[in-house]
Enzyme design. Structure first.
Site, short mmCIF file in Angstrom:
data_model
loop_
_atom_site.label_atom_id
_atom_site.label_comp_id
_atom_site.label_asym_id
_atom_site.label_seq_id
_atom_site.Cartn_x
_atom_site.Cartn_y
_atom_site.Cartn_z
N CYS A 1 -4.81 3.77 -9.69
CA CYS A 1 -4.43 4.90 -8.84
C CYS A 1 -4.29 4.43 -7.39
CB CYS A 1 -5.49 6.00 -8.94
SG CYS A 1 -5.23 7.36 -7.80
N CYS B 1 2.94 4.92 -5.98
CA CYS B 1 2.09 5.62 -6.93
C CYS B 1 2.48 5.12 -8.31
CB CYS B 1 2.30 7.14 -6.83
SG CYS B 1 1.37 8.08 -8.08
#
Length: 284
Positions: free
Chosen positions: A100, A215
């Site tokens: 993440c 991301c």
């Protein structure tokens, strides 16, 4: 699920859709942990399979707290650090990838060193992007927390040439669209275009020649993004390089044919579609 606790005073519980007990993973096979709030880490796990043919991959999905992108940073940091420590204590991995990007920007170097195992964070390679760019016009697409992170601020401050253009697009909505697409729900090009054009004009997008996918959810939307950002020459997804670096650090030469891929998540489920992208990628 049986035996899915870490200790009597801990609050975060891991669940497995096939009722796999954590005790099932008390074996001699090496393990690599992948941590993310959702499906983004699947783009990392694919590379892990290429490099680590001797290790089980344990995927920790913090679906109870998904999405991370717009949540309070202090609360997030506390939860992420606690969850990672718990996972390391129970699974005893040889390495960890914090897949993440938001979590990666929140975790301090001091915390990473304290884990005492190789730990890789997925961070946007901003300088690399400008080195590649012919027009020196770069777009970083990430979550708001990543865009506002100290890491991005420090890297941005290194761009001293005033002729360089650095667009930073913080869009939590794209994370949700990526999750929808992964579960075979309809996501249209128009849906994605609307999100992008909230912040940048068509004219600004046309000048960009390098995009950083900040991301790990976003590689799943790259096909659509290429239609929107049609002049982009280079798309930077840092996942491959991160896994390669971990492989260089570990330098193991083992061959175990019975390796596995196992998913654990932090909240009980009401929707069976949650499992689809993980099952499609071979996780049990």
């Amino acid at each position: 699920m049986k035996d899915n606790f870490f200790s009597e005073d801990e609050k975060i519980i891991f669940y497995n859709s096939l009722d796999k007990s954590i005790l099932d993973h008390k074996n001699i096979r090496p393990k690599i942990l992948v941590f993310d709030s959702g499906i983004g880490g699947l783009s990392v796990s694919k590379h892990l399979e290429e490099f680590f043919d001797y290790a089980d991959i344990i995927y920790i999905a913090d679906n109870e707290f998904f999405p991370y992108g717009g949540k309070d940073k202090k609360i997030l940091t506390g939860r992420i650090t606690k969850l990672i420590i718990q996972a390391i204590n129970i699974f005893d991995p040889i390495g960890l990838v914090v897949a993440c990007n938001t979590a990666s920007t929140l975790l301090s170097d001091e915390f990473i060193r304290s884990l005492n195992i190789p730990c890789m964070r997925v961070l946007p390679p901003i300088q690399e992007a400008f080195d590649l760019s012919l027009t020196k016009n770069v777009l970083l697409i990430a979550t708001p927390n990543t865009i506002e992170s100290e890491y991005v601020k420090i890297e941005s401050d290194k761009i001293v040439n005033k002729e360089y253009i650095f667009h930073k697009l913080g869009v939590a909505e794209l994370v949700k669209l990526a999750e929808k697409k992964s579960r075979n729900e309809l996501v249209t090009l128009e849906d994605i275009t609307k999100v992008i054009l909230k912040e940048l004009s068509q004219e600004e997008l046309a000048e960009v020649d390098v995009v950083i996918l900040g991301c790990t959810h976003f590689p799943s939307l790259q096909e659509e993004l290429k239609e929107i950002l049609f002049n982009v020459k280079y798309w930077i997804d840092p996942a491959y390089n991160i896994v390669n670096q971990l492989h260089q650090i570990l330098q193991r030469d083992l061959s175990i044919s019975s390796k596995g891929k196992y998913l654990f998540y932090t909240s009980t489920l009401k929707d069976d579609s949650f499992h689809i992208p993980y099952f499609n990628n071979g996780f049990q």
